[in-house]
Write a protein that holds these residues in place. Structure first.
Motif, PDB file in Angstrom:
ATOM      1  N   ARG A  26      41.216  34.675 111.625  1.00  4.87           N
ATOM      2  CA  ARG A  26      41.851  33.607 112.396  1.00  4.87           C
ATOM      3  C   ARG A  26      43.313  33.880 112.708  1.00  4.87           C
ATOM      4  N   THR A  27      44.027  34.487 111.757  1.00  5.23           N
ATOM      5  CA  THR A  27      45.464  34.689 111.934  1.00  5.23           C
ATOM      6  C   THR A  27      45.790  35.878 112.841  1.00  5.23           C
ATOM      7  N   GLY A  28      44.814  36.750 113.063  1.00 10.39           N
ATOM      8  CA  GLY A  28      45.057  37.948 113.853  1.00 10.39           C
ATOM      9  C   GLY A  28      45.590  39.119 113.058  1.00 10.39           C
ATOM     10  N   VAL A  29      45.883  38.896 111.763  1.00  9.31           N
ATOM     11  CA  VAL A  29      46.422  39.958 110.918  1.00  9.31           C
ATOM     12  C   VAL A  29      45.342  40.954 110.519  1.00  9.31           C
ATOM     13  N   GLY A  30      44.151  40.441 110.247  1.00  8.69           N
ATOM     14  CA  GLY A  30      43.047  41.267 109.775  1.00  8.69           C
ATOM     15  C   GLY A  30      42.946  41.262 108.267  1.00  8.69           C
ATOM     16  N   THR A  31      41.731  41.386 107.751  1.00 10.50           N
ATOM     17  CA  THR A  31      41.501  41.351 106.311  1.00 10.50           C
ATOM     18  C   THR A  31      40.478  42.385 105.884  1.00 10.50           C
ATOM     19  N   LEU A  32      40.469  42.645 104.596  1.00 10.86           N
ATOM     20  CA  LEU A  32      39.359  43.292 103.909  1.00 10.86           C
ATOM     21  C   LEU A  32      38.666  42.176 103.137  1.00 10.86           C
ATOM     22  N   SER A  33      37.388  41.942 103.402  1.00 16.09           N
ATOM     23  CA  SER A  33      36.723  40.734 102.919  1.00 16.09           C
ATOM     24  C   SER A  33      35.419  41.061 102.200  1.00 16.09           C
ATOM     25  N   MET A  34      35.054  40.167 101.278  1.00 18.64           N
ATOM     26  CA  MET A  34      33.723  40.213 100.675  1.00 18.64           C
ATOM     27  C   MET A  34      33.293  38.786 100.379  1.00 18.64           C
ATOM     28  N   LEU A  35      32.003  38.602 100.123  1.00 17.92           N
ATOM     29  CA  LEU A  35      31.461  37.277  99.833  1.00 17.92           C
ATOM     30  C   LEU A  35      31.144  37.166  98.355  1.00 17.92           C
ATOM     31  N   GLY A  36      31.834  36.241  97.697  1.00 18.80           N
ATOM     32  CA  GLY A  36      31.482  35.890  96.331  1.00 18.80           C
ATOM     33  C   GLY A  36      32.272  36.603  95.254  1.00 18.80           C
ATOM     34  N   ALA A  37      32.940  35.823  94.400  1.00 23.20           N
ATOM     35  CA  ALA A  37      33.649  36.356  93.235  1.00 23.20           C
ATOM     36  C   ALA A  37      33.743  35.265  92.181  1.00 23.20           C
ATOM     37  N   MET A  38      33.841  35.677  90.921  1.00 24.73           N
ATOM     38  CA  MET A  38      33.982  34.728  89.816  1.00 24.73           C
ATOM     39  C   MET A  38      34.931  35.300  88.777  1.00 24.73           C
ATOM     40  N   MET A  39      35.730  34.418  88.185  1.00 25.96           N
ATOM     41  CA  MET A  39      36.568  34.761  87.040  1.00 25.96           C
ATOM     42  C   MET A  39      36.498  33.619  86.040  1.00 25.96           C
ATOM     43  N   ARG A  40      36.613  33.958  84.749  1.00 26.94           N
ATOM     44  CA  ARG A  40      36.584  32.949  83.693  1.00 26.94           C
ATOM     45  C   ARG A  40      37.792  33.159  82.782  1.00 26.94           C
ATOM     46  N   PHE A  41      38.458  32.041  82.438  1.00 26.92           N
ATOM     47  CA  PHE A  41      39.637  32.096  81.578  1.00 26.92           C
ATOM     48  C   PHE A  41      39.492  31.047  80.470  1.00 26.92           C
ATOM     49  N   ASP A  42      39.649  31.477  79.242  1.00 29.69           N
ATOM     50  CA  ASP A  42      39.556  30.588  78.084  1.00 29.69           C
ATOM     51  C   ASP A  42      40.938  30.003  77.802  1.00 29.69           C
ATOM     52  N   LEU A  43      41.064  28.686  77.918  1.00 34.06           N
ATOM     53  CA  LEU A  43      42.333  27.993  77.723  1.00 34.06           C
ATOM     54  C   LEU A  43      42.411  27.283  76.372  1.00 34.06           C
ATOM     55  N   SER A  44      41.397  27.451  75.537  1.00 30.18           N
ATOM     56  CA  SER A  44      41.273  26.616  74.342  1.00 30.18           C
ATOM     57  C   SER A  44      42.397  26.809  73.332  1.00 30.18           C
ATOM     58  N   ASP A  45      43.060  27.969  73.357  1.00 22.48           N
ATOM     59  CA  ASP A  45      44.162  28.204  72.416  1.00 22.48           C
ATOM     60  C   ASP A  45      45.519  28.011  73.083  1.00 22.48           C
ATOM     61  N   GLY A  46      45.534  27.323  74.236  1.00 20.42           N
ATOM     62  CA  GLY A  46      46.785  27.088  74.940  1.00 20.42           C
ATOM     63  C   GLY A  46      47.150  28.175  75.933  1.00 20.42           C
ATOM     64  N   THR A  47      46.265  29.161  76.099  1.00 19.68           N
ATOM     65  CA  THR A  47      46.529  30.228  77.062  1.00 19.68           C
ATOM     66  C   THR A  47      46.685  29.661  78.471  1.00 19.68           C
ATOM     67  N   PHE A  48      47.714  30.116  79.151  1.00 13.39           N
ATOM     68  CA  PHE A  48      48.000  29.698  80.521  1.00 13.39           C
ATOM     69  C   PHE A  48      47.827  30.946  81.396  1.00 13.39           C
ATOM     70  N   PRO A  49      46.770  31.027  82.211  1.00 19.38           N
ATOM     71  CA  PRO A  49      46.470  32.253  82.945  1.00 19.38           C
ATOM     72  C   PRO A  49      47.375  32.475  84.157  1.00 19.38           C
ATOM     73  N   VAL A  50      48.611  32.820  83.866  1.00 20.46           N
ATOM     74  CA  VAL A  50      49.570  33.178  84.912  1.00 20.46           C
ATOM     75  C   VAL A  50      49.620  34.705  84.943  1.00 20.46           C
ATOM     76  N   PHE A  51      49.232  35.286  86.059  1.00 18.59           N
ATOM     77  CA  PHE A  51      49.104  36.739  86.118  1.00 18.59           C
ATOM     78  C   PHE A  51      50.435  37.430  85.835  1.00 18.59           C
ATOM     79  N   THR A  52      50.330  38.599  85.232  1.00 17.53           N
ATOM     80  CA  THR A  52      51.515  39.288  84.733  1.00 17.53           C
ATOM     81  C   THR A  52      51.822  40.591  85.458  1.00 17.53           C
ATOM     82  N   THR A  53      50.882  41.122  86.254  1.00 15.62           N
ATOM     83  CA  THR A  53      51.137  42.394  86.930  1.00 15.62           C
ATOM     84  C   THR A  53      52.083  42.229  88.120  1.00 15.62           C
ATOM     85  N   LYS A  54      52.439  41.003  88.414  1.00 14.01           N
ATOM     86  CA  LYS A  54      53.595  40.677  89.248  1.00 14.01           C
ATOM     87  C   LYS A  54      54.030  39.283  88.827  1.00 14.01           C
ATOM     88  N   ARG A  55      55.277  38.962  89.031  1.00 13.32           N
ATOM     89  CA  ARG A  55      55.749  37.623  88.663  1.00 13.32           C
ATOM     90  C   ARG A  55      55.113  36.578  89.565  1.00 13.32           C
TER      91      ARG A  55
END
Length: 305
Positions: A26-55
């Motif tokens: 839609r934007t005209g920029v172009g993408t690399l695309s796929m259909l369907g993805a899943m991720m699971r994060f356990d927060l039970s010990d207070g973990t906050f899933p803020v990615f670290t490989t970039k701020r």
């Protein structure tokens, strides 16, 4: 040793780079695309899933979620809180309608300083929070989907109807952007354990996800929402389960993604809510105490509008 959960995200980036379907979008920029993805994060010990490989600017992400919870649709409140991530759409509409050459900074300043100008040009239409908190039916009655979920969690926690969504078909044409993070559904486990509080988990469905810029924000703010709702219903945060349909990497983000993939994840930070407001409406950014966040440097990238 368990594999760092951030690799779920990095694996998706890698898959898009290696096998993504090259498309014009839609934007005209172009993408690399796929259909369907899943991720699971356990927060039970207070973990906050803020990615670290970039701020990731988690405060901005959480501020956006708090704004959604107010049911507001005008960017003025966001800008007053120094959140600028929604400016591109009303600015584009203003420039197209008026032909005026105006910088983003000038436009934002006018929105903040001039309430009348903000009312005319700063509204995004009935996006996200409007649907979550003030869905209007054909008879004109408003429905607070999120509050209904919270009430159901308290009285019928095994319900399979504890969800809210933003795909209001008649109002889609009025929205600056149709909802991307589309459905939020809650699930309670451990109800038979008398020694521990029940665990509240959240599964989200995202119809369209910009993996480089959008997804890290989405994961952080969805986790923040789970912490808030769990506190409101006296439960322990469980899992955040992310699912998405059209998962894509914009072509002008490819080099940035390769830079990120060369980095090794660091431990996720922890999140603590410093107080318990009387309702889901009472949270402020000052209530979120995040400790142990030591990410790699930020990687800047343009937004596709």
């Amino acid at each position: 040793m368990a594999r760092h959960p951030e690799y779920q995200y990095l694996d998706i980036l890698d898959h898009l780079l290696e096998k993504g379907d090259r498309r014009i979008d839609r934007t005209g920029v172009g993408t690399l695309s796929m259909l369907g993805a899943m991720m699971r994060f356990d927060l039970s010990d207070g973990t906050f899933p803020v990615f670290t490989t970039k701020r990731v600017y988690w405060k901005t992400a959480v501020k956006e979620m708090l704004w959604f919870l107010t049911g507001q649709t005008n960017i003025r409140a966001l800008l007053q809180d120094n959140v600028r991530i929604w400016t591109d759409w009303p600015l584009a509409a203003y420039s197209k309608a008026t032909g005026e050459a105006i910088t983003q900074e000038e436009f934002e300043a006018r929105i903040v300083e001039d309430a009348e100008f903000a009312a005319k040009w700063g509204d995004l239409g009935p996006v996200y929070g409007k649907q979550w908190r003030r869905w209007r039916d054909a008879e004109g009655r408003e429905h607070d989907q999120l509050q209904t979920v919270i009430e159901t969690l308290k009285i019928n926690p095994t319900s399979r109807r504890m969800l809210f969504h933003g795909w209001n078909v008649p109002e889609l044409p009025q929205m600056a952007l149709p909802p991307c993070h589309l459905v939020y559904q809650f699930h309670v486990s451990g109800l038979g354990d008398e020694k521990a509080r029940p665990r509240l988990s959240l599964m989200t469905y995202v119809r369209s996800n910009d993996m480089f810029l959008g997804n890290p924000f989405n994961i952080a703010q969805q986790a923040a929402l789970l912490f808030m709702v769990a506190q409101q219903v006296d439960m322990q945060p469980g899992e955040l389960v992310y699912t998405s349909a059209d998962v894509h990497l914009y072509l002008n983000h490819v080099d940035m993604a390769r830079t990120q993939l060369a980095r090794t994840p660091k431990p996720f930070p922890k999140l603590k809510l410093l107080r318990r407001p009387d309702s889901i409406d009472g949270y402020r950014i000052e209530d979120f105490e995040v400790t142990g966040y030591d990410p790699h440097p930020p990687i800047e990238a343009p937004v596709a509008v």
